[in-house]
Write a protein that holds these residues in place. Sequence first.
Motif, PDB file in Angstrom:
ATOM      1  N   ASP A 521       0.846  -1.189   0.000  1.00  0.00           N
ATOM      2  CA  ASP A 521       0.000   0.000   0.000  1.00  0.00           C
ATOM      3  C   ASP A 521       0.883   1.242   0.000  1.00  0.00           C
ATOM      4  OD1 ASP A 521      -2.111  -1.737   0.246  1.00  0.00           O
ATOM      5  OD2 ASP A 521      -2.504  -1.289   2.358  1.00  0.00           O
ATOM      6  N   VAL A 522       0.379   2.285  -0.618  1.00  0.00           N
ATOM      7  CA  VAL A 522       1.031   3.591  -0.610  1.00  0.00           C
ATOM      8  C   VAL A 522      -0.033   4.618  -0.246  1.00  0.00           C
ATOM      9  CG1 VAL A 522       2.255   5.321  -1.993  1.00  0.00           C
ATOM     10  CG2 VAL A 522       2.699   2.893  -2.367  1.00  0.00           C
ATOM     11  N   ALA A 523       0.353   5.637   0.492  1.00  0.00           N
ATOM     12  CA  ALA A 523      -0.605   6.669   0.884  1.00  0.00           C
ATOM     13  C   ALA A 523       0.015   8.052   0.727  1.00  0.00           C
ATOM     14  CB  ALA A 523      -1.083   6.467   2.315  1.00  0.00           C
ATOM     15  N   ILE A 524      -0.812   9.002   0.293  1.00  0.00           N
ATOM     16  CA  ILE A 524      -0.426  10.410   0.225  1.00  0.00           C
ATOM     17  C   ILE A 524      -1.204  11.118   1.319  1.00  0.00           C
ATOM     18  CG2 ILE A 524      -0.303  12.449  -1.253  1.00  0.00           C
ATOM     19  CD1 ILE A 524      -0.783  10.474  -3.651  1.00  0.00           C
ATOM     20  N   THR A 525      -0.514  11.868   2.154  1.00  0.00           N
ATOM     21  CA  THR A 525      -1.188  12.506   3.276  1.00  0.00           C
ATOM     22  C   THR A 525      -0.464  13.787   3.669  1.00  0.00           C
ATOM     23  OG1 THR A 525      -2.113  12.111   5.479  1.00  0.00           O
ATOM     24  CG2 THR A 525       0.102  11.244   5.044  1.00  0.00           C
ATOM     25  N   MET A 539       2.899   0.822  11.414  1.00  0.00           N
ATOM     26  CA  MET A 539       4.097   0.558  10.640  1.00  0.00           C
ATOM     27  C   MET A 539       4.027   1.293   9.300  1.00  0.00           C
ATOM     28  SD  MET A 539       5.691  -3.025   9.203  1.00  0.00           S
ATOM     29  CE  MET A 539       4.651  -3.012   7.754  1.00  0.00           C
ATOM     30  N   LEU A 540       5.019   2.115   9.049  1.00  0.00           N
ATOM     31  CA  LEU A 540       5.050   2.831   7.780  1.00  0.00           C
ATOM     32  C   LEU A 540       6.477   3.253   7.470  1.00  0.00           C
ATOM     33  CD1 LEU A 540       5.403   6.163   8.423  1.00  0.00           C
ATOM     34  CD2 LEU A 540       3.076   5.828   9.256  1.00  0.00           C
ATOM     35  N   ARG A 541       6.692   3.500   6.223  1.00  0.00           N
ATOM     36  CA  ARG A 541       7.974   4.013   5.766  1.00  0.00           C
ATOM     37  C   ARG A 541       7.707   5.281   4.974  1.00  0.00           C
ATOM     38  NH1 ARG A 541      10.915   3.228   0.842  1.00  0.00           N
ATOM     39  NH2 ARG A 541       9.338   1.716   0.139  1.00  0.00           N
ATOM     40  N   ILE A 542       8.423   6.342   5.293  1.00  0.00           N
ATOM     41  CA  ILE A 542       8.275   7.591   4.543  1.00  0.00           C
ATOM     42  C   ILE A 542       9.042   7.457   3.231  1.00  0.00           C
ATOM     43  CG2 ILE A 542       8.764  10.060   4.501  1.00  0.00           C
ATOM     44  CD1 ILE A 542       8.275  10.134   7.485  1.00  0.00           C
ATOM     45  N   VAL A 543       8.301   7.484   2.153  1.00  0.00           N
ATOM     46  CA  VAL A 543       8.877   7.312   0.819  1.00  0.00           C
ATOM     47  C   VAL A 543       9.414   8.622   0.281  1.00  0.00           C
ATOM     48  CG1 VAL A 543       8.329   6.716  -1.579  1.00  0.00           C
ATOM     49  CG2 VAL A 543       7.398   5.337   0.301  1.00  0.00           C
ATOM     50  N   ALA A 544       8.660   9.691   0.496  1.00  0.00           N
ATOM     51  CA  ALA A 544       9.047  11.024   0.019  1.00  0.00           C
ATOM     52  C   ALA A 544       8.227  12.051   0.777  1.00  0.00           C
ATOM     53  CB  ALA A 544       8.817  11.153  -1.480  1.00  0.00           C
ATOM     54  N   ALA A 545       8.698  13.278   0.774  1.00  0.00           N
ATOM     55  CA  ALA A 545       7.974  14.339   1.474  1.00  0.00           C
ATOM     56  C   ALA A 545       8.408  15.689   0.931  1.00  0.00           C
ATOM     57  CB  ALA A 545       8.214  14.262   2.983  1.00  0.00           C
ATOM     58  N   ASP A 546       7.502  16.643   0.991  1.00  0.00           N
ATOM     59  CA  ASP A 546       7.844  18.037   0.780  1.00  0.00           C
ATOM     60  C   ASP A 546       7.152  18.837   1.875  1.00  0.00           C
ATOM     61  OD1 ASP A 546       5.176  18.271  -0.001  1.00  0.00           O
ATOM     62  OD2 ASP A 546       5.629  18.349  -2.138  1.00  0.00           O
ATOM     63  N   SER A 547       7.106  20.150   1.720  1.00  0.00           N
ATOM     64  CA  SER A 547       6.546  20.971   2.793  1.00  0.00           C
ATOM     65  C   SER A 547       5.035  20.861   2.899  1.00  0.00           C
ATOM     66  CB  SER A 547       6.923  22.439   2.560  1.00  0.00           C
ATOM     67  OG  SER A 547       6.457  22.882   1.288  1.00  0.00           O
ATOM     68  N   ARG A 548       4.380  20.272   1.913  1.00  0.00           N
ATOM     69  CA  ARG A 548       2.923  20.244   1.879  1.00  0.00           C
ATOM     70  C   ARG A 548       2.326  18.854   2.079  1.00  0.00           C
ATOM     71  NH1 ARG A 548       0.919  24.869  -1.508  1.00  0.00           N
ATOM     72  NH2 ARG A 548       2.694  26.244  -1.823  1.00  0.00           N
ATOM     73  N   ARG A 549       3.072  17.801   1.763  1.00  0.00           N
ATOM     74  CA  ARG A 549       2.518  16.449   1.793  1.00  0.00           C
ATOM     75  C   ARG A 549       3.615  15.417   2.041  1.00  0.00           C
ATOM     76  NH1 ARG A 549       3.134  18.800  -2.958  1.00  0.00           N
ATOM     77  NH2 ARG A 549       1.094  19.743  -3.072  1.00  0.00           N
ATOM     78  N   THR A 550       3.184  14.239   2.492  1.00  0.00           N
ATOM     79  CA  THR A 550       4.109  13.141   2.771  1.00  0.00           C
ATOM     80  C   THR A 550       3.586  11.882   2.105  1.00  0.00           C
ATOM     81  OG1 THR A 550       4.752  14.093   4.903  1.00  0.00           O
ATOM     82  CG2 THR A 550       5.193  11.752   4.582  1.00  0.00           C
ATOM     83  N   VAL A 551       4.479  11.098   1.527  1.00  0.00           N
ATOM     84  CA  VAL A 551       4.122   9.825   0.913  1.00  0.00           C
ATOM     85  C   VAL A 551       4.668   8.716   1.794  1.00  0.00           C
ATOM     86  CG1 VAL A 551       4.364   8.333  -1.100  1.00  0.00           C
ATOM     87  CG2 VAL A 551       4.176  10.818  -1.402  1.00  0.00           C
ATOM     88  N   ILE A 552       3.788   7.783   2.200  1.00  0.00           N
ATOM     89  CA  ILE A 552       4.192   6.680   3.066  1.00  0.00           C
ATOM     90  C   ILE A 552       3.857   5.348   2.411  1.00  0.00           C
ATOM     91  CG2 ILE A 552       3.939   8.036   5.180  1.00  0.00           C
ATOM     92  CD1 ILE A 552       1.244   6.688   5.644  1.00  0.00           C
TER      93      ILE A 552
END
Length: 556
Positions: A521-525, A539-552
């Motif tokens: 699963d992947v989530a944008i939040t 349990m999650l892994r941060i895949v990518a992030a910027d100042s507005r959103r995070t992908v886990i």
Amino acid sequence: MNDLHRNKTLAWTLLIAFAVVLLYVLGARTLVPPDEGRYAEMAREMFASGDWITTRLNGIKYFEKPPLQTWMNALSFALFGLGDWQARLWTGLCGLFGVVLTGFAGTRVFGARVGFYAALVLGSSFYWVACSQIDSLDMGLSGMMTLALCALLIAQRDDASDSERRNWMLACWAGMALSVLAKGLIGLLLPGGVLVFYTIFSRDWAIWKRLHLVKGLIVFFAIAAPWFVLVGMKNPEQPHFFFIHEHFDRFLKKEHHREAAWWVFFALLAAGSVPWVGVLVQSLVAGARGNGETTRFRPRLMLLVWVAFIVLFFTKSNSKLPGYILPVFPAVALLVAHYLDSGTRRGRMVTAGLTALLGVGFLATVPFMQKLAKHAGEDVLYAAYQPWVLAAGLVLLIGGCLAMLYARQMLRDLFVVVLAVAGFAGTELLLVGFEPIGQVRAGVNLLPALKAAGAADPAVKVYSVGIYEQSLTFYLRRPVILVDYRDEFDFGLQQQPELAIPAMPAFVAQWRADAAEGRHDVAITRPEIAADLQRQGVMLRIVAADSRRTVIANFK
């Protein structure tokens, strides 16, 4: 130099240059949320599904607006593939169509010079140019309403032949029908209201006999009615939601939270008229006085009523969005063009001076632009925007000074051409230079990490938790599963609740269950939601992030 309007080579050169630049820049920027991403994704889903009747967003029924924009964008995708310029092609063509038609109507109704000026004024007005390159409904509606307005002006002029009056009135009815398909009943209500008030002020009661009502209504319903019948048959819930909730409730109630100050549309009218704002008031006043308008049909009065009724109508509404008054600008352009043809040198010099002063204002704001950043780390984006604002400021300053010189020398045609080129070029520079900021707003910087995590794979679930990224969904080329988010999807989710997860506990349970079974699963939040999930021990892994959103992700 006061006969440039007769130079066909110059006119065609300006038109071709305008069209080439306008259409080329359609692909120079990322689709910025919310509107651009929304309407691109709706069209992508229509194109992918082959269902041209039921409009959907993120796979969920979406009936807030009629389908003309979605149809045209989907057709563009079918012809030219998926992409940014394809998503904006319809609005760009509508903007170009409006300029050409306004110039043509000005020529037929007022003469060659006014028509030449009208096309230049509209084609350089800040708001018209900007909206021509934004994938939203407002320009599509405005293009079709321009057809209705210009066809009416041409049909009703005193020297129109019977066949001209019939044909152009049928074109007017077709324009209103297409306006309804573009944005709803407003496409009929606004022209109808304008006609009623024009009749009252002009006392030209006979105009109602010249509208070809029977034939016109046949054309109108033949174009506008079929989709409403078909969509209502397939989706019985659509008519009440669309006609009652999206029209009367939006106008009368504040539940959409789109209120604004009463003066907002007057300010937008002034700002949107740049670089012609210096003669805006004089042009409207001249239209009200109607000096020299001795004909049975009074076109300048019609134009003034068009502007006033639309602005005041939306001023009264409890829902106020900037694009609502875009349809007034062709009428404004014709009134301004008429004034520039017969107005004073002082008015032209004031207009040029204000344009130069605006250029100075842009130059003065350049050193402070980084302070506009509202999110951490985005000051570098505004720093990258500084050269473009600097260039736009210089273009407006130089163009304004040159136009002032030509106004002083009474070189009217050259004055209009120079100021129009400066206004158009300045707007384009501001639009193109916005791209780094637009990329961050759209979230496309996260796409490589999302695709590496499998988000492009239909077997991988992609959740959108607490947010919905309009543009990012389009670039992923697939819908996402909404979690704890309703907003504009509320009505659609009432019909199809199984297409979303209503609350966070259910999402967390599903996330954990999928991880236990080895499903990806992947989530944008939002960053704060991701942090809260970590505090809960999810349990999650941060895949990518910027100042507005995070992908886990739920896997390592």
